[in-house]
Design a protein around this motif. Structure first.
Motif, PDB file in Angstrom:
ATOM      1  N   ARG A 135      -7.084   9.619 -11.792  1.00  0.00           N
ATOM      2  CA  ARG A 135      -7.145  10.712 -12.720  1.00  0.00           C
ATOM      3  C   ARG A 135      -5.554  11.257 -12.628  1.00  0.00           C
ATOM      4  O   ARG A 135      -5.024  11.445 -11.444  1.00  0.00           O
ATOM      5  CB  ARG A 135      -8.041  11.626 -12.875  1.00  0.00           C
ATOM      6  N   LEU A 136      -5.186  11.794 -13.725  1.00  0.00           N
ATOM      7  CA  LEU A 136      -3.809  12.624 -13.579  1.00  0.00           C
ATOM      8  C   LEU A 136      -4.120  13.691 -13.161  1.00  0.00           C
ATOM      9  O   LEU A 136      -5.324  14.652 -13.451  1.00  0.00           O
ATOM     10  CB  LEU A 136      -3.316  12.672 -15.119  1.00  0.00           C
ATOM     11  N   ALA A 137      -3.418  14.261 -12.318  1.00  0.00           N
ATOM     12  CA  ALA A 137      -3.376  15.490 -11.731  1.00  0.00           C
ATOM     13  C   ALA A 137      -2.784  16.536 -12.616  1.00  0.00           C
ATOM     14  O   ALA A 137      -1.733  16.518 -13.204  1.00  0.00           O
ATOM     15  CB  ALA A 137      -2.710  16.014 -10.479  1.00  0.00           C
ATOM     16  N   ALA A 144       1.786   9.160  -6.141  1.00  0.00           N
ATOM     17  CA  ALA A 144       2.230  10.564  -5.839  1.00  0.00           C
ATOM     18  C   ALA A 144       3.309  11.146  -6.669  1.00  0.00           C
ATOM     19  O   ALA A 144       3.309  12.125  -7.045  1.00  0.00           O
ATOM     20  CB  ALA A 144       2.774  10.578  -4.254  1.00  0.00           C
ATOM     21  N   GLN A 145       4.230  10.137  -7.111  1.00  0.00           N
ATOM     22  CA  GLN A 145       5.302  10.658  -8.062  1.00  0.00           C
ATOM     23  C   GLN A 145       4.875  10.836  -9.351  1.00  0.00           C
ATOM     24  O   GLN A 145       5.603  11.679 -10.135  1.00  0.00           O
ATOM     25  CB  GLN A 145       6.563   9.306  -7.941  1.00  0.00           C
ATOM     26  N   THR A 163       0.869  -1.102  -0.111  1.00  0.00           N
ATOM     27  CA  THR A 163      -0.088  -0.017  -0.006  1.00  0.00           C
ATOM     28  C   THR A 163       0.719   1.115  -0.183  1.00  0.00           C
ATOM     29  O   THR A 163       0.556   2.168  -0.680  1.00  0.00           O
ATOM     30  CB  THR A 163      -1.185   0.057   1.213  1.00  0.00           C
ATOM     31  N   VAL A 164       2.017   1.229   0.853  1.00  0.00           N
ATOM     32  CA  VAL A 164       2.922   2.390   0.907  1.00  0.00           C
ATOM     33  C   VAL A 164       3.436   2.593  -0.379  1.00  0.00           C
ATOM     34  O   VAL A 164       3.729   3.728  -0.961  1.00  0.00           O
ATOM     35  CB  VAL A 164       3.900   2.130   2.027  1.00  0.00           C
ATOM     36  N   LEU A 165       4.075   1.333  -1.056  1.00  0.00           N
ATOM     37  CA  LEU A 165       4.717   1.471  -2.361  1.00  0.00           C
ATOM     38  C   LEU A 165       3.780   2.133  -3.526  1.00  0.00           C
ATOM     39  O   LEU A 165       4.095   2.706  -4.318  1.00  0.00           O
ATOM     40  CB  LEU A 165       5.163   0.387  -2.503  1.00  0.00           C
ATOM     41  N   LEU A 182      -4.427  11.293  -9.043  1.00  0.00           N
ATOM     42  CA  LEU A 182      -5.068  11.318  -7.755  1.00  0.00           C
ATOM     43  C   LEU A 182      -6.371  10.611  -7.728  1.00  0.00           C
ATOM     44  O   LEU A 182      -6.544   9.865  -8.853  1.00  0.00           O
ATOM     45  CB  LEU A 182      -5.980  12.954  -8.029  1.00  0.00           C
ATOM     46  N   GLU A 183      -6.685  10.263  -6.664  1.00  0.00           N
ATOM     47  CA  GLU A 183      -7.978   9.290  -6.369  1.00  0.00           C
ATOM     48  C   GLU A 183      -8.965  10.123  -5.595  1.00  0.00           C
ATOM     49  O   GLU A 183      -8.802  10.634  -4.726  1.00  0.00           O
ATOM     50  CB  GLU A 183      -7.360   8.028  -5.671  1.00  0.00           C
TER      51      GLU A 183
END
Length: 91
Positions: free
Chosen positions: A41-43, A28-29, A20-22, A33-34
């Motif tokens: 979707r892409l931010a 994030a990288q 989950t962390v990975l 976004l969720e």
């Protein structure tokens, strides 16, 4: 390796937490976004009035920095020139 069921459960929980962390780090990288429903979707930066205002502020600040650099450089050259003139007078 797993002597009792408890250690196996702990290992499984640890693996799920690590995954989950990975997964969150990867998202994030890459700017994913969720929402509340789990849709991804892409931010993308919003092209709003505030974004336009901020771009204008940055442009204005860059211009001010250029002016300040020019003033400092001109002032320095003036000081250097006056020092050179004083050196020539002392000869």
């Amino acid at each position: 390796m797993f002597d009792n069921p408890f250690s196996m459960v702990v290992a499984i929980v640890f693996m799920v937490m690590a995954a989950t962390v990975l997964k969150a780090r990867y998202k994030a990288q890459h700017g994913i976004l969720e929402d509340e429903d789990g849709n991804e979707r892409l931010a993308r930066p919003a092209d709003t009035a505030e974004a336009a205002r901020l771009r204008e502020d940055v442009r204005a600040l860059k211009e001010r920095v250029q002016v300040l650099e020019r003033v400092i450089t001109d002032q320095r050259q003036t000081n250097d020139l006056s020092l050179e003139i004083e050196k020539l007078r002392d000869r």
